[in-house]
Design a protein around this motif. Sequence first.
Motif, short mmCIF file in Angstrom:
data_model
loop_
_atom_site.label_atom_id
_atom_site.label_comp_id
_atom_site.label_asym_id
_atom_site.label_seq_id
_atom_site.Cartn_x
_atom_site.Cartn_y
_atom_site.Cartn_z
N ALA A 156 0.83 -1.21 0.00
CA ALA A 156 0.00 0.00 0.00
C ALA A 156 0.87 1.26 0.00
CB ALA A 156 -0.93 -0.02 1.21
N ASP A 157 1.95 1.26 0.77
CA ASP A 157 2.85 2.43 0.76
C ASP A 157 3.52 2.60 -0.60
OD1 ASP A 157 2.19 2.86 3.40
OD2 ASP A 157 3.96 1.81 4.19
N TYR A 158 3.85 1.51 -1.22
CA TYR A 158 4.50 1.55 -2.55
C TYR A 158 3.56 2.17 -3.59
CZ TYR A 158 5.98 -0.46 -7.04
OH TYR A 158 6.33 -0.65 -8.35
N VAL A 159 2.31 1.73 -3.64
CA VAL A 159 1.36 2.28 -4.60
C VAL A 159 1.01 3.72 -4.23
CG1 VAL A 159 -0.94 2.01 -5.60
CG2 VAL A 159 0.45 -0.01 -5.10
N ARG A 160 0.90 4.03 -2.96
CA ARG A 160 0.60 5.40 -2.55
C ARG A 160 1.73 6.36 -2.92
NH1 ARG A 160 -0.28 4.29 2.28
NH2 ARG A 160 -2.53 3.94 2.11
N ALA A 161 2.97 5.89 -2.81
CA ALA A 161 4.10 6.73 -3.22
C ALA A 161 4.04 7.04 -4.71
CB ALA A 161 5.41 6.03 -2.88
N PHE A 162 3.69 6.05 -5.53
CA PHE A 162 3.54 6.32 -6.96
C PHE A 162 2.38 7.28 -7.20
CE2 PHE A 162 1.74 5.41 -11.14
CZ PHE A 162 2.86 5.56 -11.95
N ALA A 163 1.29 7.15 -6.46
CA ALA A 163 0.16 8.05 -6.64
C ALA A 163 0.51 9.49 -6.25
CB ALA A 163 -1.03 7.56 -5.82
N LEU A 164 1.43 9.67 -5.32
CA LEU A 164 1.84 11.02 -4.93
C LEU A 164 2.76 11.67 -5.95
CD1 LEU A 164 2.46 10.53 -1.10
CD2 LEU A 164 0.52 11.64 -2.20
N GLY A 165 3.38 10.88 -6.83
CA GLY A 165 4.23 11.47 -7.88
C GLY A 165 5.64 10.92 -7.93
N PHE A 166 6.01 10.00 -7.05
CA PHE A 166 7.36 9.43 -7.08
C PHE A 166 7.51 8.46 -8.25
CE2 PHE A 166 6.77 10.69 -2.66
CZ PHE A 166 7.95 11.34 -2.39
N LYS A 167 8.71 8.31 -8.73
CA LYS A 167 8.98 7.37 -9.81
C LYS A 167 8.93 5.94 -9.27
CE LYS A 167 11.96 10.58 -12.34
NZ LYS A 167 13.32 10.80 -12.89
N VAL A 168 8.75 4.98 -10.18
CA VAL A 168 8.68 3.58 -9.77
C VAL A 168 10.02 3.14 -9.20
CG1 VAL A 168 8.26 1.23 -10.58
CG2 VAL A 168 6.92 3.11 -11.49
N ALA A 169 11.14 3.61 -9.78
CA ALA A 169 12.47 3.23 -9.29
C ALA A 169 12.71 3.74 -7.87
CB ALA A 169 13.54 3.77 -10.23
N ASP A 170 12.13 4.90 -7.55
CA ASP A 170 12.28 5.44 -6.19
C ASP A 170 11.29 4.78 -5.22
OD1 ASP A 170 14.24 7.13 -7.15
OD2 ASP A 170 12.81 8.78 -7.51
N ALA A 171 10.07 4.53 -5.68
CA ALA A 171 9.05 3.96 -4.79
C ALA A 171 9.34 2.52 -4.44
CB ALA A 171 7.68 4.07 -5.45
N ILE A 172 10.06 1.78 -5.34
CA ILE A 172 10.33 0.38 -5.05
C ILE A 172 11.27 0.21 -3.87
CG2 ILE A 172 12.37 0.04 -6.50
CD1 ILE A 172 11.06 -2.55 -7.51
N ALA A 173 11.97 1.29 -3.48
CA ALA A 173 12.84 1.21 -2.29
C ALA A 173 12.03 0.97 -1.02
CB ALA A 173 13.66 2.50 -2.17
N LEU A 174 10.75 1.33 -1.02
CA LEU A 174 9.89 1.07 0.15
C LEU A 174 9.68 -0.42 0.36
CD1 LEU A 174 7.22 3.85 -0.44
CD2 LEU A 174 8.92 3.82 1.37
N LEU A 175 9.77 -1.22 -0.72
CA LEU A 175 9.61 -2.67 -0.59
C LEU A 175 10.89 -3.35 -0.15
CD1 LEU A 175 7.54 -3.37 -3.86
CD2 LEU A 175 6.70 -2.83 -1.58
N ARG A 176 12.02 -2.78 -0.49
CA ARG A 176 13.30 -3.42 -0.21
C ARG A 176 13.88 -3.03 1.14
NH1 ARG A 176 16.05 -2.43 -6.22
NH2 ARG A 176 14.66 -3.87 -7.35
N MET A 177 13.50 -1.86 1.65
CA MET A 177 14.05 -1.36 2.91
C MET A 177 12.91 -1.16 3.91
SD MET A 177 16.84 1.35 1.41
CE MET A 177 17.62 1.56 3.00
N ASP A 178 13.23 -1.36 5.19
CA ASP A 178 12.22 -1.27 6.24
C ASP A 178 12.17 0.09 6.93
OD1 ASP A 178 11.50 -3.89 5.77
OD2 ASP A 178 12.90 -4.69 7.27
N ASP A 179 13.20 0.91 6.82
CA ASP A 179 13.26 2.17 7.57
C ASP A 179 12.95 3.38 6.70
OD1 ASP A 179 15.52 1.88 6.06
OD2 ASP A 179 16.88 2.77 7.54
#
Length: 296
Positions: free
Chosen positions: A177-200
């Motif tokens: 949900a955070d990953y998709v919400r980050a893309f909806a806010l305007g972040f790139k997919v390459a930047d938003a995918i960091a939310l899936l790989r990192m916990d902090d």
Amino acid sequence: MVVIAHQADSTSAKATKLKHGSAADAKSRRARLLGVPQTKDQGGPSRDLLMRNRNDEDEEEEDDSQSEDDEGDDQIMIDVAPTTIIESDPNTIDDQPPPMFAPLDETAAPSSKLKTEMRSIPIPPHRMSPLRKEWVNIFTPLTEMLGLQVRMNPVRKCVEMRTSKYTKEVGAIQKGADYVRAFALGFKVADAIALLRMDDLYLDSFEIKDVKALHGDHLARAIGRIAGHQGKTRFTIENATRTRIILADTKIHIMGSFQNIKLAKDAIVNLILGSPPGKVYASLRTVSARLKQRAI
């Protein structure tokens, strides 16, 4: 014959006197035994004194019965066996070995299975076209890395996801949900995918009016100070604080760790309040130097 009649009358009178005397003597004896004084008018004790004596005798009998009951209770209490209090030594508790439990069978633990959860993330209208273009790149990490089931609902303009039997992590759906919400806010997919790989990593959003109430040209100049010429100031803040910043009109979205988000927000707040970009650059240099020393 007359003399004989008088003698008979005298003997009967003497007999009645003896009877009355014997009755009075009996009453006086009873009064003496009970310890009650005699009155002058009557030969025996009065009725009130006799009732008082009877009440006293009843009270004495009740006291005797209560004393007998108390003695019985004392005997019962004495017959009860005394309880012994066992005091545990605190030193012996540490000496005891820890309990050993057998490993839990995976098949016998139904609670280990994750519950089915579902999330719906709304997508703004201006982000529906980028979502369609990048849809393959968006749902691939959600299905492969997190094991979620994802679909796009163009009618409701949202992205729906739910857990499946392939989902292993408990917080997988929250990360998605955070990953998709980050893309909806305007972040790139390459930047938003960091939310899936990192916990902090986290997302933080605020508006310019939360810092200072600006209107008209003052608001436009504040946005210009944050962005800089061709986005130079924004890129400088991102590289110095290791964050990603999205400037959407009067709303600002920051993605990064908790400490880095705080540093980037302080720099943006200073620009909104009117600090010149050169002063902000100088403070960012010191901040970036500290971050490099901590990383080393």
